[in-house]
Design a protein around this motif. Sequence first.
Motif, short mmCIF file in Angstrom:
data_model
loop_
_atom_site.label_atom_id
_atom_site.label_comp_id
_atom_site.label_asym_id
_atom_site.label_seq_id
_atom_site.Cartn_x
_atom_site.Cartn_y
_atom_site.Cartn_z
N THR A 56 13.14 8.19 -44.48
CA THR A 56 13.24 7.44 -43.23
C THR A 56 13.68 6.03 -43.59
O THR A 56 13.08 5.39 -44.43
CB THR A 56 11.89 7.37 -42.47
N THR A 57 14.76 5.60 -42.99
CA THR A 57 15.28 4.25 -43.24
C THR A 57 16.01 3.78 -41.99
O THR A 57 15.77 4.32 -40.90
CB THR A 57 16.17 4.24 -44.51
N THR A 58 16.83 2.75 -42.13
CA THR A 58 17.58 2.28 -40.97
C THR A 58 19.07 2.18 -41.34
O THR A 58 19.40 2.09 -42.51
CB THR A 58 17.13 0.86 -40.52
N LEU B 253 19.95 -3.53 -28.73
CA LEU B 253 18.92 -4.57 -28.63
C LEU B 253 18.57 -5.12 -30.01
O LEU B 253 18.31 -6.30 -30.17
CB LEU B 253 17.67 -3.98 -27.96
N TRP B 254 18.53 -4.23 -31.01
CA TRP B 254 18.21 -4.63 -32.39
C TRP B 254 19.42 -4.36 -33.28
O TRP B 254 20.24 -3.50 -32.96
CB TRP B 254 17.02 -3.82 -32.91
N PRO B 255 19.52 -5.08 -34.42
CA PRO B 255 20.65 -4.84 -35.33
C PRO B 255 20.47 -3.63 -36.24
O PRO B 255 21.36 -3.29 -37.00
CB PRO B 255 20.73 -6.13 -36.15
N ARG B 256 19.29 -3.00 -36.23
CA ARG B 256 19.04 -1.82 -37.07
C ARG B 256 18.63 -0.64 -36.21
O ARG B 256 17.87 -0.79 -35.24
CB ARG B 256 17.93 -2.08 -38.09
N PRO C 162 16.64 2.98 -36.54
CA PRO C 162 15.87 3.83 -37.45
C PRO C 162 16.42 5.25 -37.47
O PRO C 162 16.82 5.80 -36.44
CB PRO C 162 14.45 3.79 -36.86
N LYS D 212 16.28 9.33 -39.78
CA LYS D 212 15.57 10.16 -40.75
C LYS D 212 16.46 11.31 -41.19
O LYS D 212 17.40 11.68 -40.47
CB LYS D 212 14.27 10.70 -40.14
N ARG E 264 22.94 2.44 -46.49
CA ARG E 264 23.15 1.00 -46.31
C ARG E 264 24.61 0.68 -45.97
O ARG E 264 24.90 -0.38 -45.46
CB ARG E 264 22.75 0.24 -47.58
N MET F 198 18.32 9.32 -29.30
CA MET F 198 17.42 9.90 -30.29
C MET F 198 17.91 11.31 -30.62
O MET F 198 18.21 12.09 -29.72
CB MET F 198 15.99 9.95 -29.74
N THR G 126 16.24 8.11 -34.78
CA THR G 126 14.88 8.43 -34.34
C THR G 126 14.48 7.64 -33.09
O THR G 126 13.32 7.56 -32.74
CB THR G 126 13.86 8.19 -35.47
N ARG G 127 15.47 7.06 -32.41
CA ARG G 127 15.20 6.44 -31.11
C ARG G 127 16.50 6.29 -30.34
O ARG G 127 17.59 6.39 -30.91
CB ARG G 127 14.53 5.07 -31.25
N HIS G 128 16.38 6.06 -29.04
CA HIS G 128 17.54 5.67 -28.24
C HIS G 128 17.84 4.21 -28.55
O HIS G 128 16.92 3.42 -28.75
CB HIS G 128 17.22 5.72 -26.75
N PRO H 52 20.21 1.92 -26.33
CA PRO H 52 21.23 1.74 -25.30
C PRO H 52 22.11 0.54 -25.64
O PRO H 52 21.69 -0.35 -26.38
CB PRO H 52 20.43 1.47 -24.02
#
Lengths: 128, 425
Positions: free
Chosen positions: A59-61, A68-71, A73, A75, A93, A103, A121-123, A125
């Motif tokens: 599990t990494t990014t 919303l975020w630059p990474r 997640p 798996k 990387r 997701m 491992t997530r949406h 948007p």
Amino acid sequence: MTDHDATTFSYLCIGCPLGCRLEVDEDDHGDIIEIRGSGCRKGDRYAKQEHADPRRNVTTTVAISGGLWPRLPVKTSSEIPKDQVLAACEALRQVRVQAPVKMGDVVVDDLLGTGCSVVATRHMPAIT
Amino acid sequence: MIDDRPHVLHSKYDVVVAGGGPAGLGAAMAARTAGAERVLVVDREAEAGGILLQCIHSGFGLHHLGEELTGPEYAQRILQSALDDGVDVLTNAYLLDIDNDQNLKLLSTDHGLSILDTRATVLAMGARERTRAAIRIPGGRPAGIFTAGAAQRLVNLNGVLPGRRVVILGSGDIGLIMARRLAMEGVEVAGVFELMPHANGLSRNIVQCVHDFDVPLHLSTTVVEIHGRNRIDKVTVAPVDDHLKPILSKAWDVPCDTLLVSVGLIPENELSRELRLRLDPTTSGPIVSSTMETSRDGVFACGNVVHIHDLVDFVSAEAELAGGHAGRFASGIRPPHDNVRLQPGANVAYCVPHTVTTDQPHTVYLRVRKPLEKSMLRLRDSEGAVVHERRLRYVVPAEMVTLKLRPGVLDGFQGDSLLVEVVAR
């Protein structure tokens, strides 16, 4: 035990909080002679698997643009050989994806030829 | 994240939940199931989900959902269910105050200052990490000292590495998981240092986070000084004696540019204190009844704000209980008061809930003070007579003990308090 060619390997069982210390004796053909130290069958199974073919879920990014975020997640969809974990991280990387992502979306198809895919491992948007 | 619907805010709610992590979302869903019409979850972050969103590793949901998920997957599952259940979720919002008539003062990006009227409230604010200050490590105050969770957020959400060579103090699961996470990102982990003679984390994390990445784990060793002017450049570590006192003559220096402290969590109780709720000095969380109601009528609590849980699955179970009772409270349904107080006895640090009834089934969570190989959990009355006992295989402080009080267990018990102990058999 009397076999002077036996080599002993130690493992820590991860099956439950007891954390049994497992020992695996292997002969010079690489076959398992004996497993000691496990308190249950789960321990024996774990020792066998961990000795012969240790595998891990990763599990990494990965980088994502426009979310919303630059990474993001991610798996692996199944376990990969343990000795490929660091190479897998290194490869992931280099990956960048673009929002939106759902997701379960596949981010990498076949990770380092393991046949294993990498999924979100997530949406995430797209942010407007 | 998946919640991109517009945030409507009503002025009246049946149940308002403070905190949109697994505890808050679980409680909100349970309140809806129990018949509450309007349920609002308030979260200060831009998206609900809580700390699970930065826990990108797997191991969540085995008990509660029957499958192993990563933190973000678990969060998204329950957030989606809550929204489908008709729960209102307001993010970028902060609950400032609750008065005696359950009027809430709410501050939010979307609506500014609002006053809401609610029938019941659930506190689900979670926990904060203990910091360097909480354990008083001597030395300067350079940059580069983080709690493990703050570093986790930087790495997993912001995509920023805290440093290049990291020392981790504390071998709890968060510290171990960060050792792996940083090693995976190519950061050198100079070592994990643990004051106690045993690692605090699960054996799974010792193997998969420490051994797998050849991270040195030093037990009975702690950080005794922090060095560096602008940025931390090294720490001094020393082994400790049987009384946990550092043996300075055996100290050595470890060069590093970052120190992560992973030395425990404490319930986030700003709001609980303002409400003047009765708190348990051991858990630092509110004292709760078997319905998870605090010392204030209609104010319930669940999750890490009450006591620190090992697994999110237990948080979800507790949230269902708290939310269900909050929902019923909102409809005017009040169960009879608890009639038995649970008191921690030998080798028991605390019990939650703090009171129970004799005629209903209850799940009691407790934490032991020291590890015991073969032990017995006993409930004793005020005269010392054993009312109930159960064999336990193996207890450690890091793992919560669950006691199921089935109907009938306390049949015929007449007293008003029970001593709970976990002793050797």
